[in-house]
Write an enzyme that holds these catalytic residues in place. Structure first.
Site, PDB file in Angstrom:
ATOM      1  N   LYS A  22       0.838  -1.211   0.000  1.00 26.44           N
ATOM      2  CA  LYS A  22       0.000   0.000   0.000  1.00 26.44           C
ATOM      3  C   LYS A  22       0.867   1.253   0.000  1.00 26.44           C
ATOM      4  O   LYS A  22       0.645   2.171  -0.801  1.00 26.44           O
ATOM      5  CB  LYS A  22      -0.865  -0.025   1.270  1.00 26.44           C
ATOM      6  CG  LYS A  22      -1.498   1.304   1.623  1.00 26.44           C
ATOM      7  CD  LYS A  22      -2.375   1.206   2.845  1.00 26.44           C
ATOM      8  CE  LYS A  22      -1.728   1.563   4.149  1.00 26.44           C
ATOM      9  NZ  LYS A  22      -1.402   2.967   4.357  1.00 26.44           N
ATOM     10  N   ASN A  23       1.858   1.286   0.902  1.00 23.75           N
ATOM     11  CA  ASN A  23       2.627   2.520   1.062  1.00 23.75           C
ATOM     12  C   ASN A  23       3.606   2.782  -0.084  1.00 23.75           C
ATOM     13  O   ASN A  23       4.190   3.854  -0.172  1.00 23.75           O
ATOM     14  CB  ASN A  23       3.379   2.515   2.403  1.00 23.75           C
ATOM     15  CG  ASN A  23       2.421   2.687   3.566  1.00 23.75           C
ATOM     16  OD1 ASN A  23       1.235   2.960   3.368  1.00 23.75           O
ATOM     17  ND2 ASN A  23       2.929   2.526   4.779  1.00 23.75           N
ATOM     18  N   ARG A  92      -4.572  10.295   5.201  1.00 23.24           N
ATOM     19  CA  ARG A  92      -3.469  11.213   5.377  1.00 23.24           C
ATOM     20  C   ARG A  92      -2.506  11.222   4.186  1.00 23.24           C
ATOM     21  O   ARG A  92      -1.965  12.257   3.812  1.00 23.24           O
ATOM     22  CB  ARG A  92      -2.710  10.814   6.648  1.00 23.24           C
ATOM     23  CG  ARG A  92      -1.798  11.865   7.108  1.00 23.24           C
ATOM     24  CD  ARG A  92      -0.834  11.378   8.122  1.00 23.24           C
ATOM     25  NE  ARG A  92       0.460  11.962   7.808  1.00 23.24           N
ATOM     26  CZ  ARG A  92       0.780  13.198   8.068  1.00 23.24           C
ATOM     27  NH1 ARG A  92      -0.059  13.992   8.669  1.00 23.24           N
ATOM     28  NH2 ARG A  92       1.961  13.665   7.729  1.00 23.24           N
ATOM     29  N   CYS A 116      -5.421  12.206  13.351  1.00 24.04           N
ATOM     30  CA  CYS A 116      -5.178  10.798  13.062  1.00 24.04           C
ATOM     31  C   CYS A 116      -5.165  10.049  14.386  1.00 24.04           C
ATOM     32  O   CYS A 116      -4.678  10.564  15.388  1.00 24.04           O
ATOM     33  CB  CYS A 116      -3.826  10.693  12.361  1.00 24.04           C
ATOM     34  SG  CYS A 116      -3.315   9.041  12.048  1.00 24.04           S
ATOM     35  N   ARG A 121       0.162  14.389  13.381  1.00 21.14           N
ATOM     36  CA  ARG A 121       1.058  14.092  12.255  1.00 21.14           C
ATOM     37  C   ARG A 121       1.201  15.350  11.415  1.00 21.14           C
ATOM     38  O   ARG A 121       0.493  15.541  10.428  1.00 21.14           O
ATOM     39  CB  ARG A 121       0.506  12.922  11.428  1.00 21.14           C
ATOM     40  CG  ARG A 121       0.521  11.636  12.211  1.00 21.14           C
ATOM     41  CD  ARG A 121      -0.116  10.505  11.473  1.00 21.14           C
ATOM     42  NE  ARG A 121       0.736   9.896  10.472  1.00 21.14           N
ATOM     43  CZ  ARG A 121       0.412   8.816   9.783  1.00 21.14           C
ATOM     44  NH1 ARG A 121      -0.730   8.235   9.986  1.00 21.14           N
ATOM     45  NH2 ARG A 121       1.242   8.326   8.869  1.00 21.14           N
ATOM     46  N   PRO A 122       2.140  16.235  11.800  1.00 18.37           N
ATOM     47  CA  PRO A 122       2.299  17.504  11.085  1.00 18.37           C
ATOM     48  C   PRO A 122       2.832  17.304   9.670  1.00 18.37           C
ATOM     49  O   PRO A 122       3.317  16.220   9.324  1.00 18.37           O
ATOM     50  CB  PRO A 122       3.317  18.266  11.944  1.00 18.37           C
ATOM     51  CG  PRO A 122       4.020  17.237  12.746  1.00 18.37           C
ATOM     52  CD  PRO A 122       3.103  16.068  12.891  1.00 18.37           C
ATOM     53  N   ASP A 304       5.123   0.441  12.067  1.00 20.54           N
ATOM     54  CA  ASP A 304       3.925  -0.220  11.539  1.00 20.54           C
ATOM     55  C   ASP A 304       3.829  -1.693  11.939  1.00 20.54           C
ATOM     56  O   ASP A 304       2.832  -2.358  11.619  1.00 20.54           O
ATOM     57  CB  ASP A 304       3.876  -0.092  10.001  1.00 20.54           C
ATOM     58  CG  ASP A 304       3.479   1.315   9.574  1.00 20.54           C
ATOM     59  OD1 ASP A 304       3.104   2.129  10.441  1.00 20.54           O
ATOM     60  OD2 ASP A 304       3.540   1.606   8.357  1.00 20.54           O
ATOM     61  N   ARG A 396      -8.341  -0.809   5.136  1.00 16.76           N
ATOM     62  CA  ARG A 396      -7.534   0.249   4.527  1.00 16.76           C
ATOM     63  C   ARG A 396      -6.183  -0.308   4.078  1.00 16.76           C
ATOM     64  O   ARG A 396      -5.584   0.222   3.133  1.00 16.76           O
ATOM     65  CB  ARG A 396      -7.266   1.368   5.551  1.00 16.76           C
ATOM     66  CG  ARG A 396      -8.446   2.259   5.839  1.00 16.76           C
ATOM     67  CD  ARG A 396      -8.011   3.392   6.733  1.00 16.76           C
ATOM     68  NE  ARG A 396      -6.693   3.849   6.313  1.00 16.76           N
ATOM     69  CZ  ARG A 396      -5.708   4.200   7.133  1.00 16.76           C
ATOM     70  NH1 ARG A 396      -5.873   4.177   8.425  1.00 16.76           N
ATOM     71  NH2 ARG A 396      -4.554   4.595   6.661  1.00 16.76           N
TER      72      ARG A 396
HETATM   73  C1  UD1 Z   1       4.575   6.796   6.485  1.00 19.17           C
HETATM   74  C2  UD1 Z   1       3.706   5.577   6.337  1.00 19.17           C
HETATM   75  C3  UD1 Z   1       3.216   5.079   7.699  1.00 19.17           C
HETATM   76  C4  UD1 Z   1       4.398   4.850   8.629  1.00 19.17           C
HETATM   77  C5  UD1 Z   1       5.298   6.089   8.668  1.00 19.17           C
HETATM   78  C6  UD1 Z   1       6.571   5.868   9.462  1.00 19.17           C
HETATM   79  C7  UD1 Z   1       2.684   5.943   4.173  1.00 19.17           C
HETATM   80  C8  UD1 Z   1       1.463   6.224   3.397  1.00 19.17           C
HETATM   81  N1  UD1 Z   1       2.573   5.919   5.496  1.00 19.17           N
HETATM   82  O1  UD1 Z   1       3.770   7.814   7.053  1.00 19.17           O
HETATM   83  O2  UD1 Z   1       2.505   3.863   7.510  1.00 19.17           O
HETATM   84  O3  UD1 Z   1       3.930   4.577   9.913  1.00 19.17           O
HETATM   85  O4  UD1 Z   1       5.682   6.485   7.348  1.00 19.17           O
HETATM   86  O5  UD1 Z   1       7.296   4.820   8.943  1.00 19.17           O
HETATM   87  O6  UD1 Z   1       3.737   5.689   3.619  1.00 19.17           O
HETATM   88  N2  UD1 Z   1       6.803  14.455  10.811  1.00 19.17           N
HETATM   89  C9  UD1 Z   1       6.915  15.796  11.136  1.00 19.17           C
HETATM   90  N3  UD1 Z   1       6.663  16.710  10.159  1.00 19.17           N
HETATM   91  C10 UD1 Z   1       6.321  16.352   8.888  1.00 19.17           C
HETATM   92  C11 UD1 Z   1       6.225  14.986   8.565  1.00 19.17           C
HETATM   93  C12 UD1 Z   1       6.482  14.053   9.546  1.00 19.17           C
HETATM   94  O7  UD1 Z   1       7.215  16.141  12.275  1.00 19.17           O
HETATM   95  O8  UD1 Z   1       6.122  17.236   8.051  1.00 19.17           O
HETATM   96  C13 UD1 Z   1       7.081  13.435  11.842  1.00 19.17           C
HETATM   97  C14 UD1 Z   1       5.876  12.529  12.144  1.00 19.17           C
HETATM   98  O9  UD1 Z   1       4.990  13.134  13.067  1.00 19.17           O
HETATM   99  C15 UD1 Z   1       6.566  11.307  12.689  1.00 19.17           C
HETATM  100  C16 UD1 Z   1       7.862  11.227  11.865  1.00 19.17           C
HETATM  101  O10 UD1 Z   1       8.058  12.539  11.335  1.00 19.17           O
HETATM  102  O11 UD1 Z   1       6.915  11.519  14.038  1.00 19.17           O
HETATM  103  C17 UD1 Z   1       7.816  10.241  10.731  1.00 19.17           C
HETATM  104  O12 UD1 Z   1       6.642  10.442   9.962  1.00 19.17           O
HETATM  105  P1  UD1 Z   1       6.610  10.151   8.402  1.00 19.17           P
HETATM  106  O13 UD1 Z   1       7.758   9.282   8.041  1.00 19.17           O
HETATM  107  O14 UD1 Z   1       6.462  11.429   7.682  1.00 19.17           O
HETATM  108  O15 UD1 Z   1       5.260   9.329   8.254  1.00 19.17           O
HETATM  109  P2  UD1 Z   1       4.282   9.323   7.023  1.00 19.17           P
HETATM  110  O16 UD1 Z   1       5.017   9.583   5.773  1.00 19.17           O
HETATM  111  O17 UD1 Z   1       3.103  10.161   7.345  1.00 19.17           O
END
Ligand code: UD1
Length: 417
Positions: A22-23, A92, A116, A121-122, A304, A396
């Site tokens: 999926k991801n 998201r 979420c 999740r910023p 995950d 999902r």
């Molecule tokens: C992706 C995966 C999700 C997985 C996560 C971490 C997809 C669709 N989803 O989510 O299943 O759990 O990676 O492996 O691929 N953060 C910030 N600012 C930002 C973005 C992220 O502070 O702008 C923080 C998040 O809150 C978190 C960390 O960075 O603490 C990692 O998040 P991120 O890797 O961005 O997760 P996703 O891409 O949303």
């Protein structure tokens, strides 16, 4: 809303196959907007999140057929750069359209993804990176507005490793003018798969699989046919299903090389696992040993799989600690596992799990995608019947999980809501 009814205590046996990731599929679908043409994506999992991204792309003007784990998408008609709240709020990962829309139109308006269940999740890292490439970025009335007709290569160091931000900025940078140097990038296989896809489309990206990527902008990309990589989280969930039920199970159509940290932790828990290039066989486990886990970015233990590993640890002979460093509030499953007679306490962002002899079936509620998977695993091992409500969460991210588990002998039924 559908529920699962599970009669626990059955030993599983046979082969269970893994669907596409999926991801990996979500960012690749979004990235098809970087070219005009007909793409054919194969090994696509049949999941609600994928249907949601298809819905968004259709709304933006793409023509899409989704059949037999294949998506045929023609992006030539995409004529809108606005992803509205009603669509983005449901998933998201819709923020993944930001970079491709900005690169295609020089303009994007994407609703903020919102709250979420696994905690805040910023998207600040996504926005800062777009701004570094020369876009004007603002947030107004719940929407991200990004404008920049002439994006320019830049040097960007992510403050934190982010899968989504790495993917988004890659998509914006491949068509920018000049060279973009990206540091502290996410190295998850799903990011690597997006990089491979972009290279197949004609992008110039060096450093694939490392945390430093060099993107040299090109003027045009082209459509390609592309297979999705196997879902490492689904594969890991099935391996844990084998471990928690003391079964001999072969997980096929997967890439064990994407699961080295889980394999290491399972072996510490006492599992014997034979690994082939595209399958894994777990032998029956009679005594589960306690193992501590800290979640961290790839290649370390994935957040995950945290909930699913915790389900296994509830039956360990001793105490284990699971620390969550990626999403520190991702512990909604703790209360539900305790309803099944697990003994889990919390100390800030660390779960302390005192292994019990036996879990007992109960009514529980799925709270998020991976928490639901943990409840299915616990239900398979528990004595008696477990009913899991709100399983739309699991739909999902797991492609018809109950059918796959039934085929290896699990007593699990879907009750239509
Ligand atoms: C992706 C995966 C999700 C997985 C996560 C971490 C997809 C669709 N989803 O989510 O299943 O759990 O990676 O492996 O691929 N953060 C910030 N600012 C930002 C973005 C992220 O502070 O702008 C923080 C998040 O809150 C978190 C960390 O960075 O603490 C990692 O998040 P991120 O890797 O961005 O997760 P996703 O891409 O949303």
């Amino acid at each position: 809303m559908d529920s699962f009814v599970i009669k626990g205590g059955k030993t599983l046996k046979g082969q269970i196959s893994v669907s596409g990731a999926k991801n990996a599929t979500l960012p690749i679908l979004a990235a098809t907007m970087l070219a005009d043409g007909a793409f054919r994506l194969t090994n696509v999992p049949y999941l609600n999140d994928i249907k949601m991204m298809v819905f968004i792309l259709r709304y933006l003007g793409a023509k899409i057929d989704f059949y037999d784990n294949t998506i045929e998408i023609d992006t030539a008609g995409i004529n809108s750069w606005e992803a509205p709240y009603e669509m983005v709020s449901k998933m998201r990962a819709s923020i993944n359209v930001l970079g491709p829309l900005l690169a295609r139109f020089g303009e994007a308006k994407v609703s903020l993804p919102g709250g979420c269940a696994i905690g805040p999740r910023p998207v600040d890292l996504h926005l800062k990176a777009m701004a570094a490439l020369g876009a004007t970025v603002s947030v107004e009335h719940g929407y991200v507005l990004a404008r920049g007709k002439h994006l320019k290569g830049a040097e960007i160091t992510f403050e934190k490793v982010s899968v989504g931000a790495t993917e988004n900025v890659l998509c914006a940078a491949v068509l920018a003018k000049g060279t973009t140097l990206l540091h502290n990038c996410a190295k998850e296989p799903e990011v690597t798969s997006l990089v491979d896809f972009l290279i197949a489309m004609g992008a110039d990206i060096q450093g694939c699989g490392t945390s430093d990527l060099v993107v040299t902008g090109v003027t045009k990309l082209h459509a390609v046919d592309y297979p999705m990589i196997p879902d490492r989280i689904e594969a890991g969930t099935f391996l844990i299903a084998g471990a928690i039920t003391g079964s001999a199970l072969t997980v096929t159509d997967c890439h064990p090389s994407h699961l080295t940290s889980l394999l290491e932790h399972l072996r510490q828990a006492g599992c014997t696992i034979d690994v082939e290039p595209d399958s894994m066989h777990i032998h029956p486990l009679h005594r589960i040993l306690p193992v501590d886990v800290i979640t961290r970015p790839y290649p370390e233990f994935p957040t995950d799989l945290q909930a699913q590993f915790m389900a296994l640890m509830t039956l360990a002979q001793g105490t284990s600690r699971i620390e969550e460093t990626i999403f520190p509030d991702r512990f909604m499953h703790v209360a539900e596992l305790n309803r099944l007679d697990a003994s889990i306490g919390m100390d800030k962002h660390i779960a302390i799990i005192d292994g019990v002899q036996q879990l007992s079936g109960a009514q529980v509620m799925a709270t998020d995608l991976r928490a639901s998977a943990a409840l299915v695993l616990a239900g398979l091992a528990a004595r008696g019947g477990t009913t899991i409500s709100r399983i739309y969460h699991i739909d999902r991210g797991y492609d018809r999980i109950e059918r796959k588990l039934q085929l290896v002998g699990a007593d699990i039924r879907r009750i239509k809501g």
